[in-house]
Scaffold this active site. Structure first.
Site, mmCIF file in Angstrom:
data_model
loop_
_atom_site.group_PDB
_atom_site.id
_atom_site.type_symbol
_atom_site.label_atom_id
_atom_site.label_comp_id
_atom_site.label_asym_id
_atom_site.label_seq_id
_atom_site.Cartn_x
_atom_site.Cartn_y
_atom_site.Cartn_z
ATOM 1 N N HIS A 87 -1.975 19.479 7.660
ATOM 2 C CA HIS A 87 -2.993 18.420 7.103
ATOM 3 C C HIS A 87 -2.252 17.205 7.182
ATOM 4 C CE1 HIS A 87 -5.457 21.742 5.607
ATOM 5 N NE2 HIS A 87 -4.501 22.188 4.871
ATOM 6 N N HIS A 91 12.310 1.221 5.361
ATOM 7 C CA HIS A 91 12.339 -0.154 5.100
ATOM 8 C C HIS A 91 12.730 -1.364 6.282
ATOM 9 C CE1 HIS A 91 11.579 -3.771 2.620
ATOM 10 N NE2 HIS A 91 11.590 -3.248 1.581
ATOM 11 N N HIS A 121 -2.578 6.610 5.485
ATOM 12 C CA HIS A 121 -3.079 5.690 4.860
ATOM 13 C C HIS A 121 -4.305 5.037 5.513
ATOM 14 C CE1 HIS A 121 -3.577 2.175 2.681
ATOM 15 N NE2 HIS A 121 -2.963 1.131 3.559
ATOM 16 N N CYS A 157 0.867 -1.384 -0.022
ATOM 17 C CA CYS A 157 -0.051 0.076 0.012
ATOM 18 C C CYS A 157 0.840 1.198 0.126
ATOM 19 C CB CYS A 157 -0.865 -0.099 1.140
ATOM 20 S SG CYS A 157 -1.921 -1.558 1.322
ATOM 21 N N HIS A 188 -14.193 5.332 5.273
ATOM 22 C CA HIS A 188 -15.834 5.117 5.114
ATOM 23 C C HIS A 188 -16.310 5.212 3.874
ATOM 24 C CE1 HIS A 188 -19.969 6.221 5.768
ATOM 25 N NE2 HIS A 188 -19.968 5.646 7.029
ATOM 26 N N ASN A 200 -10.452 0.750 2.017
ATOM 27 C CA ASN A 200 -8.936 0.624 1.809
ATOM 28 C C ASN A 200 -8.758 0.600 0.373
ATOM 29 O OD1 ASN A 200 -6.459 0.286 1.682
ATOM 30 N ND2 ASN A 200 -6.047 -1.166 3.228
#
Length: 492
Positions: A383, A299, A387, A220, A416, A420
């Site tokens: 802001h 990572h 994710h 993702c 919502h 995802n």
């Protein structure tokens, strides 16, 4: 002794400390400038005339000094990295026919897993607490009973999402396919031959010398990785445009077994995608929406637990799925900690960096059990785009970063409304902030994404101009309904 916390408002003490430290250079220069001005006013006409005569007689030295300054400034500006601008972006809005209300999802689960009532109950409990709404979408092939995850239907979903995105983006920006110099497509789990990037080149008849890249298997957070790759390429190729497409094709990866750890993605992942145009052209500076400031990638794949916490494998019945480990949240927390340690010095004001340093020294020298100081990232960003991987992910980051409900509103509402959507979820969140009319020139945006491997990647943007509320986009017909109250549990 009086109660100090009650006699002094600590909030204003902290604000005063932040102002003094963050503006230390300015505040220290003011008395110097005032002193110089006072001395100049004290000089008489004869002294000023003598000073001017001395400077004119030493004209060669003055000229050489100016030349050195101009040369140094030229070297400095030539060595600076090329600025990379986000011209515009588009998010995919699935058709109404792809909607999957809770009742439909559970009915299909009961039919597909008729011999596994415990697995059906498990999915229902997950869905009740997921934070998803009734308007999320799945591709057409998943609506069949049983689902038909064929290669043809997967290609159909990819073409529908990617081509719709690019058509919308080219129309918004006025850029022609022939103007694209770099093309990057990231999709983790669907990697056909020819690649998705080749599919785009074929559809839009792009130039033969276009530089194409196809990223797969990167989870993702691949959207931020694509941005980082585009940034590096734009440093090397001047006067260029880069098109980045971030998506996840759901069709071939819908798990049809009974393993609970593999059923989780079925409940959370939904259809979506985003396309972004980046540019290093000077002519795009004034019309671009944002400027890319930093990309920080972490990572944790060297650790076996982190490497296997999101893992594609076969279950005992030979059905392929994505297994999510119980250690996922703790591993994500460690990855976030490493990422914050790297990005903090780049973005935090001096006041927060000093407090963090003092906390670190105190733990090392005096008491290692002291709680580490968590910097106030609200001082660095207006802001936050976290994710939308799931409700637990957003809750954990809100708690650890001490964010308000408004700061994580875009993430919760994206989860919502759209679920995802993997690497593209960050752009739906950016779109939400814009649709609410909250984005102003100079605002800074922090994108945080997690991905398999295990990775935590961040991108920092600065708003280049005041963003007007758009009359299109994924939120234009529903933004008035948001934010909505999301209960802890939705009883199905």
């Amino acid at each position: 002794m009086p109660d100090f916390s009650n006699s002094v408002n600590l909030k204003y003490v902290k604000l005063g400390y932040q102002y003094l430290v963050n503006h230390f250079l300015t505040l220290s220069l003011v008395p110097i400038i005032v002193g110089v001005m006072v001395q100049l006013f004290r000089l008489g006409p004869n002294e000023i005339s003598g000073l001017w005569t001395a400077l004119w007689s030493d004209f060669v030295h003055v000229l050489c000094s100016c030349f050195v300054l101009i040369f140094a400034a030229t070297l400095y500006f030539m060595s600076k990295p090329r600025p990379v601008f986000l011209v515009d972006y588009a998010c995919y809005k699935p058709p109404v026919s792809c909607r999957v209300p809770f009742a439909t999802f559970m009915e299909h689960s009961r039919l597909n897993l008729s011999e596994e009532p415990k697995s059906v109950d498990f999915q229902m409990r997950i869905l009740e607490r997921s934070g998803l709404g009734e308007e999320t979408c799945l591709p057409p092939a998943i609506h069949f009973i049983p689902p038909t995850p064929t290669m043809e239907s997967a290609r159909g979903e990819a073409e529908l999402v990617i081509f719709s995105l690019i058509d919308s983006l080219l129309d918004k920006t006025g850029i022609k396919p022939k103007d694209i110099d770099i093309l990057i497509v990231n999709c983790s789990l669907f990697s056909p031959t020819p690649s998705l990037s080749a599919m785009v080149v074929n559809k839009y008849k792009m130039r033969s010398n276009i530089r194409t890249f196809n990223l797969s298997g990167m989870g993702c957070s691949a959207g931020v990785i694509s941005i980082d790759l585009a940034h590096d390429l734009l440093q090397f190729y001047p006067n260029s445009n880069a098109l980045v497409v971030s998506t996840e094709i759901i069709t071939p990866n819908y798990y049809q077994g009974k393993e609970r750890s593999m059923l989780l993605p079925n409940c959370l992942f939904r259809m979506g995608g985003a396309a972004i145009v980046l540019s290093n052209r000077r002519t795009d500076r004034w019309r671009a929406k944002y400027r890319l400031l930093h990309v920080v990638r972490t990572h944790k794949g060297g650790d076996d637990k982190a490497y296997r916490c999101v893992y594609e494998e076969e279950d005992p019945q030979g059905k392929i799925g994505i297994s999510l480990s119980k250690d996922l949240m703790s591993i994500a927390g460690e990855a976030l900690k490493s990422n914050i340690t790297t990005i903090g010095p780049l973005v935090l004001p001096a006041s927060e960096q000093i407090l963090f340093l003092l906390s670190l020294i105190g733990r090392k020298i005096f008491n290692p059990k002291w709680k580490p100081y968590i910097p106030d990232f609200k001082q660095a960003f207006e802001h936050f785009c976290i994710h939308a991987g799931g409700r637990a992910v957003i809750d954990e980051l809100q708690r650890n970063l001490r964010l308000s409900a408004e700061h994580v509103e875009a993430s919760r509402m994206t989860l919502h409304r759209f679920g995802n959507t993997s690497s593209s979820s960050l752009w739906y969140e950016m779109g939400y902030v814009e649709a609410k009319g909250r984005m102003r020139r100079g605002d800074r945006v922090w994108m945080i994404a997690f991905g398999s491997g295990f990775k935590c990647n961040s991108a920092v943007w600065k708003c280049n101009r005041n963003i007007k509320v758009s009359s299109d986009g994924p939120w234009f017909d529903c933004i008035d309904r948001y934010p909505v109250q999301i209960p802890e549990v939705v009883k199905l």
